[in-house]
Motif scaffolding. Structure first.
Motif, PDB file in Angstrom:
ATOM      1  N   UNK A  75       0.833  -1.187   0.000  1.00  0.00           N
ATOM      2  CA  UNK A  75       0.000   0.000   0.000  1.00  0.00           C
ATOM      3  C   UNK A  75       0.876   1.249   0.000  1.00  0.00           C
ATOM      4  N   UNK A  76       0.712   2.061  -1.035  1.00  0.00           N
ATOM      5  CA  UNK A  76       1.502   3.281  -1.193  1.00  0.00           C
ATOM      6  C   UNK A  76       0.611   4.347  -1.806  1.00  0.00           C
ATOM      7  N   UNK A  77       0.430   5.440  -1.098  1.00  0.00           N
ATOM      8  CA  UNK A  77      -0.411   6.520  -1.606  1.00  0.00           C
ATOM      9  C   UNK A  77       0.176   7.123  -2.873  1.00  0.00           C
ATOM     10  N   UNK A  78       1.490   7.193  -2.952  1.00  0.00           N
ATOM     11  CA  UNK A  78       2.149   7.750  -4.142  1.00  0.00           C
ATOM     12  C   UNK A  78       1.873   6.867  -5.358  1.00  0.00           C
ATOM     13  N   UNK A  79       2.019   5.553  -5.189  1.00  0.00           N
ATOM     14  CA  UNK A  79       1.757   4.635  -6.302  1.00  0.00           C
ATOM     15  C   UNK A  79       0.287   4.685  -6.701  1.00  0.00           C
ATOM     16  N   UNK A  80      -0.605   4.776  -5.705  1.00  0.00           N
ATOM     17  CA  UNK A  80      -2.044   4.850  -5.982  1.00  0.00           C
ATOM     18  C   UNK A  80      -2.356   6.091  -6.819  1.00  0.00           C
ATOM     19  N   UNK A  81      -1.792   7.210  -6.439  1.00  0.00           N
ATOM     20  CA  UNK A  81      -2.005   8.452  -7.177  1.00  0.00           C
ATOM     21  C   UNK A  81      -1.459   8.336  -8.594  1.00  0.00           C
ATOM     22  N   UNK A  82      -0.234   7.809  -8.738  1.00  0.00           N
ATOM     23  CA  UNK A  82       0.391   7.660 -10.052  1.00  0.00           C
ATOM     24  C   UNK A  82      -0.440   6.748 -10.958  1.00  0.00           C
ATOM     25  N   UNK A  83      -0.880   5.587 -10.438  1.00  0.00           N
ATOM     26  CA  UNK A  83      -1.682   4.655 -11.235  1.00  0.00           C
ATOM     27  C   UNK A  83      -3.021   5.278 -11.629  1.00  0.00           C
ATOM     28  N   UNK A 119       5.637   1.203  -5.486  1.00  0.00           N
ATOM     29  CA  UNK A 119       4.586   0.499  -4.760  1.00  0.00           C
ATOM     30  C   UNK A 119       4.657  -1.012  -4.814  1.00  0.00           C
ATOM     31  N   UNK A 120       5.790  -1.547  -5.229  1.00  0.00           N
ATOM     32  CA  UNK A 120       5.969  -2.998  -5.251  1.00  0.00           C
ATOM     33  C   UNK A 120       7.138  -3.394  -4.360  1.00  0.00           C
ATOM     34  N   UNK A 121       7.208  -4.671  -4.039  1.00  0.00           N
ATOM     35  CA  UNK A 121       8.313  -5.173  -3.223  1.00  0.00           C
ATOM     36  C   UNK A 121       8.767  -6.527  -3.770  1.00  0.00           C
ATOM     37  N   UNK A 122       9.967  -6.891  -3.369  1.00  0.00           N
ATOM     38  CA  UNK A 122      10.533  -8.202  -3.671  1.00  0.00           C
ATOM     39  C   UNK A 122      11.000  -8.791  -2.368  1.00  0.00           C
ATOM     40  N   UNK A 123      10.544 -10.008  -2.075  1.00  0.00           N
ATOM     41  CA  UNK A 123      10.977 -10.707  -0.867  1.00  0.00           C
ATOM     42  C   UNK A 123      11.660 -12.007  -1.280  1.00  0.00           C
TER      43      UNK A 123
END
Length: 167
Positions: free
Chosen positions: A109-117, A159-163
Motif C-alpha cells: 500500500x503506497x499513496x504515491x503509487x495509488x495516485x500515479x496509477x 509500490x511494489x516489493x521483492x521478498x
C-alpha cells in the motif's frame, strides 16, 4: 532447465501454452495433477534444453504432493494480494517447504503509487479499474514484513516489493 507453472484456470493454461509454443529448444507439456514422479519422468525423456510443464495442481497442496526442496526456486508474481491474509501465510510457508529458494514480487500500500496509477490510467477504464482494486488490496509495509519474516525485502518506490527467502 525445468519450469513448472501452476494455474487452476484452464484458459490461463491454454494461453500460457500458446505463448510458449513458438520458442526454440523448449518443450511445453500440459499435465493434470502433476506428480513428482511424472515431473522426473518428463525431464528424463525431454531432449530440448528447457522443459515447461503447465499443470492444474492446487498451489496450497504442493507440500503434501512434493518432497521438501524438490524445486530450486518457487516464486509468485503479483499473486499474493489476491489472497486472504490466511492464504498468503499458508502459501508463503508452503513455498519455503517445496523449494530451496523463494521469491515473491507483489505490491504494498503506497499513496504515491495509488495516485500515479490513477493519473496514468485515467484514460483507460479497464487498466484504471484493475490498478485501483489491486492497490486497495495491497498489504501495508508492516504486513509485508510480517508475512516475509526472515526474508530479504526490497521496497520499490513504485509500490511494489521483492521478498527473497534464503536457502
Amino acid at each position: 532447465m525445468t519450469i513448472v507453472g501452476l494455474d487452476l484456470a484452464p484458459n490461463a493454461r491454454v494461453y500460457a501454452e500458446k505463448n510458449l509454443r513458438s520458442l526454440v529448444q523448449v518443450r511445453v507439456v500440459q499435465e493434470t495433477q502433476l506428480t513428482e514422479e511424472r515431473m522426473f519422468s518428463l525431464e528424463k525423456e525431454t531432449k530440448e534444453s528447457v522443459l515447461v510443464i503447465i499443470a492444474d495442481n492446487d498451489i496450497f497442496s504442493l507440500a503434501s504432493e512434493f518432497t521438501p526442496h524438490v524445486f530450486d526456486l518457487s516464486m509468485t508474481l503479483l499473486l499474493l494480494h489476491h489472497l486472504s491474509t490466511e492464504k498468503r501465510i499458508q502459501l508463503v510457508n508452503m513455498m519455503r517447504i517445496v523449494a530451496s529458494h523463494t521469491l515473491n514480487y507483489d505490491g504494498y500500500r503506497s499513496e504515491i503509487a495509488f495516485l500515479f496509477l490513477s493519473l496514468t490510467g485515467w484514460h483507460s477504464p479497464i487498466f484504471l479499474n484493475a490498478a485501483v482494486f489491486s492497490t486497495v488490496r495491497f498489504p501495508s509495509k508492516s504486513e509485508v514484513v510480517h508475512l516475509h519474516s526472515n526474508a530479504q525485502i526490497t521496497f520499490y518506490k513504485h509500490g511494489h516489493y521483492r521478498a527473497i527467502f534464503p536457502a
